[in-house]
Write an enzyme that holds these catalytic residues in place. Structure first.
Site, PDB file in Angstrom:
ATOM      1  N   LYS A 297      16.625  14.191  74.257  1.00 15.71           N
ATOM      2  CA  LYS A 297      15.856  15.121  73.436  1.00 15.71           C
ATOM      3  C   LYS A 297      15.439  16.334  74.272  1.00 15.71           C
ATOM      4  O   LYS A 297      15.628  17.467  73.878  1.00 15.71           O
ATOM      5  CB  LYS A 297      14.632  14.398  72.869  1.00 15.71           C
ATOM      6  CG  LYS A 297      13.743  15.255  72.022  1.00 15.71           C
ATOM      7  CD  LYS A 297      12.644  14.458  71.372  1.00 15.71           C
ATOM      8  CE  LYS A 297      11.629  15.398  70.745  1.00 15.71           C
ATOM      9  NZ  LYS A 297      10.544  14.706  70.069  1.00 15.71           N
ATOM     10  N   ARG A 358      11.754   7.840  70.063  1.00 18.85           N
ATOM     11  CA  ARG A 358      11.953   6.440  69.641  1.00 18.85           C
ATOM     12  C   ARG A 358      12.233   6.320  68.156  1.00 18.85           C
ATOM     13  O   ARG A 358      12.531   5.241  67.659  1.00 18.85           O
ATOM     14  CB  ARG A 358      10.743   5.605  70.051  1.00 18.85           C
ATOM     15  CG  ARG A 358       9.411   6.130  69.559  1.00 18.85           C
ATOM     16  CD  ARG A 358       8.264   5.478  70.304  1.00 18.85           C
ATOM     17  NE  ARG A 358       6.965   6.067  69.975  1.00 18.85           N
ATOM     18  CZ  ARG A 358       6.429   7.121  70.570  1.00 18.85           C
ATOM     19  NH1 ARG A 358       7.095   7.742  71.537  1.00 18.85           N
ATOM     20  NH2 ARG A 358       5.235   7.563  70.229  1.00 18.85           N
ATOM     21  N   LYS A 600       6.245   9.154  86.292  1.00 13.08           N
ATOM     22  CA  LYS A 600       7.320  10.125  86.556  1.00 13.08           C
ATOM     23  C   LYS A 600       6.901  11.090  87.656  1.00 13.08           C
ATOM     24  O   LYS A 600       7.682  11.435  88.538  1.00 13.08           O
ATOM     25  CB  LYS A 600       7.641  10.928  85.293  1.00 13.08           C
ATOM     26  CG  LYS A 600       8.303  10.146  84.170  1.00 13.08           C
ATOM     27  CD  LYS A 600       8.620  11.090  83.013  1.00 13.08           C
ATOM     28  CE  LYS A 600       9.027  10.319  81.766  1.00 13.08           C
ATOM     29  NZ  LYS A 600       9.150  11.161  80.577  1.00 13.08           N
TER      30      LYS A 600
END
Ligand code: F6P
Length: 668
Positions: A297, A358, A600
């Protein structure tokens, strides 16, 4: 003992249901979609007109949970909708919640063994829609419980929130986005608006492009750099850009019609940044017959982009850099980064920021790889199945609304009966990837600690989802769910199996045998086995405690007629909407995922350190004692494994070699 007589689906249950029939059609124009101050649809609506509204230019925006209708053409801001999504207080402070808390004591005096003797109650708890039957009678709930849950739904403004989702309001307030995955499966004739724009034509433009492209690849009209047809597809993506498509692919692999459509084709997924996954995904494939689909995405996800660069090198090392245009396509909302990566925007398939990762399997994320494998027509049936449930969810009265009932009873189990987990137990091997997919949809959506407007929850939201197909799970974790912790279970059975085995000397077919277990397990959990029953069977006293089953363990049983693209779509939408219902009741934002960010950031610091230590011998510093020790151990241990520079190294070449691919267990 308070056993509730009467039916669960009494028309008179609650007035909240009457209002549901007032759902506006999806074809409402943007201005029609704004509730009028007197409609009653938005009790907290603020009709604060400060100037006449130029209706045609109304654009729904949203900030911090407040939906605002803004007239841009006339340059006048008008608050017109209010803040239904913003929880004004915790739902746990509501009367309906407190009432349910009190009701637990009453339910604790019941046992499923007795509740199941009440045929009228059980009949009322078996619900059906478009071929799907769900039996809720093994839930620890009575008609009274349901009434109280419906009151809770009213308190939580569930009906209004569902409506807001379908009309494209920015209910994902922390990212200022609409939540419109339902638009991905809308028929061409529908109209669904986001910020004043009908998105259905955009959806179909991409679907038409997918049909054209997948037809050309499948028919061999689109060929690779050496003129060969592309028979194998590697889809690179992670999380929502992987789990949904994998679930659907796994569900369709053994279905005779879709299997036929996929003959002589391979679809592989590469998700993990682990080079072992690269080796598994590329094992035995040849560059000249492989099409790579990069699915992201954002087109920034570290794992996906490294895997994309890895596989691009694998392609170009054999076919040259010009091969990228024939062998690599992308699915993303970020066309700019797709282009920078070297993929022709013509070979990019768009989706939109109103599709959560999702929830994206019905966008190009799932539709492209699955159409390449199974043909576009089969995958449109999958979209149709999801759309059927979408319409049911949008319009059915709550007492018959499958996703609403699923959601409300999950909240009951998790927040009131103290069961934080859910076991998803399909008695169908083709559904083996359902639980991993739902794990992300559910846990990334509802694993939140604050309400949508930032208040700390004083109750647990979210559910721990796990599961395995039956009967495999029975020989693994069922011990715990029968005699250890109470884990509500979803039993999912298929009436007509995709495959059939029947041996002449057996009394039932193999699928019947599987389904015998499906029926038995739900009753074993509900009824259990008492010490008296054991004694009557002559079980010695010292074994009685070990062989006793307390029972009274909730489950639901779902029966699907078949497992084909259409029913797979239905199943997907049932779970997606169940999860939305849970989040709407808990008052959280089910559509953001800030919780994945911190790790992250820290990984990126480690990456910088690792490179500096390797290339410049810089000591590990700035980390705590534990991480410093572990990193030093890792760096020291790996110095032996340096690959010869400067060539690119592909594990598939090193480990298996193109001449003699090792037979790995894979998804083909
Ligand atoms: O893990 C976080 C996440 O953002 C998920 O929500 C998403 O599905 C996944 O990463 C992949 O993201 P992308 O499609 O942008 O690569």
């Amino acid at each position: 003992m308070s056993l509730e007589a009467g039916r669960f689906n009494l028309a008179m249950v609650l007035s909240v249901h009457a209002a549901i029939s007032s759902h506006q059609p999806l074809s409402a124009s943007p201005e029609q979609r704004l509730p009028s101050p007197s409609s009653g649809a938005a009790p907290s609506a603020l009709p604060l007109s400060r100037a006449p509204i130029c209706k045609k230019s109304l654009i729904a925006l949203s900030h911090a949970g407040r939906s605002i209708a803004r007239n841009t053409r006339c340059g006048v801001t008008v608050e017109a909708i209010g803040d239904i999504m913003a929880a004004t207080g915790l739902i746990s402070e509501s009367e309906a919640w407190i009432d349910l808390k009190d009701h637990v004591a009453e339910i604790n005096k019941t046992h499923l063994r007795e509740l199941l003797t009440d045929t009228s109650r059980c009949e009322g708890m078996i619900k059906e829609h478009d071929g799907i039957l769900i039996d809720f009678s093994r839930q620890r709930a009575t008609q009274k419980t349901m009434e109280k849950l419906f009151s809770l739904s009213k308190e939580a403004k569930l009906e209004e929130k569902i409506k807001k989702m379908f009309i494209g309001e920015h209910i994902n307030s922390t990212e200022d986005r609409a939540v419109l995955h339902v638009a991905l499966r809308a028929p061409r004739t529908e109209h669904i608006f986001e910020s004043g724009r009908d998105v259905v034509p955009d959806v179909w433009e991409v679907l038409d492009k997918i049909k054209d492209f997948s037809d050309r690849v499948r028919s061999g009209t689109w060929v690779g750099a050496t003129g060969k047809p592309l028979t194998d597809v590697v889809a690179i993506g992670i999380g929502g850009s992987f789990l949904g498509p994998l679930f659907v692919h796994t569900a369709l692999q053994t279905e005779p019609e879709t299997a036929k459509a996929a003959r002589n084709r391979k679809l592989r997924f590469l998700s993990n940044v682990d080079p072992i996954d690269v080796a598994r995904a590329l094992n035995g494939l040849k560059q000249e017959t492989t099409l790579v689909v990069i699915v992201s995405k954002t087109f920034t996800t570290a794992e996906t982009m490294l895997n994309a660069r890895t596989v691009r090198s694998w392609i170009t090392s054999a076919l040259g850099s010009n091969a990228v245009s024939k062998h690599m396509v992308a699915i993303s909302t970020n066309v700019k980064l797709v282009k920078e990566f070297g993929i022709d925007p013509e070979n990019a398939f768009a989706f939109w920021d109103w599709v959560g990762g999702r929830y994206s399997v019905c966008s190009a994320v799932g539709v492209l790889p699955l159409s390449l494998q199974y043909g576009f027509d089969n995958i449109t049936k999958f979209l149709e199945g999801a759309w059927s449930i979408d319409q049911h969810f949008r319009t059915a009265p709550f007492e018959n609304n499958l996703p609403v009932l699923l959601g409300l009873l999950s909240v009951w189990n998790a927040s009131f009966l103290g069961c934080p987990a859910l076991a998803i137990l399909p008695y169908c091997q083709a559904l083996q990837k359902l639980a991993p997919h739902i794990q992300q949809v559910s846990m990334e959506s509802n694993g939140k600690g604050v309400t949508i407007d930032g208040k700390v929850l004083d109750y647990e939201a979210g559910e721990i989802d796990f599961g395995e197909p039956g009967t495999n799970g029975q020989h693994s974790f069922y011990q715990l769910i029968h005699q250890g912790r109470v884990v509500p279970c979803d039993f999912i059975g298929i009436i007509k199996s995709q495959q059939s085995v029947f041996l002449r000397n057996e009394i039932v077919s193999n699928h019947d045998e599987l389904m015998c277990n499906f029926f038995a397990q739900a009753d074993a959990l509900a009824y259990g086995k008492t010490p008296e029953e054991l004694r009557a069977e002559g079980v010695p006293d010292y074994l009685i405690p070990h062989k006793t089953f307390t029972g009274n363990r909730p489950s639901l049983s779902m029966l699907l007629p078949t497992l084909k693209p259409y029913t797979v779509g239905q199943l997907l939408a049932l779970y997606e909407h169940r999860i939305a219902v849970q989040g709407f009741i808990w008052g959280i934002n089910s559509f953001d995922q800030w919780g994945v960010e911190l790790g992250k950031v820290l990984a990126s610091r480690v990456r910088t350190q690792m490179n500096a230590s390797r290339t410049k011998g810089k000591p590990v510093e700035g980390f705590n004692h534990s991480t410093t020790t572990l990193l030093n151990r890792y760096l020291k241990g790996k110095t032996q494994l340096l690959y010869p520079e400067p060539q690119d190294v592909f594990p598939s070449n090193i480990l298996v070699g193109p001449e003699s691919p090792v037979a790995l267990e894979d998804e083909d």
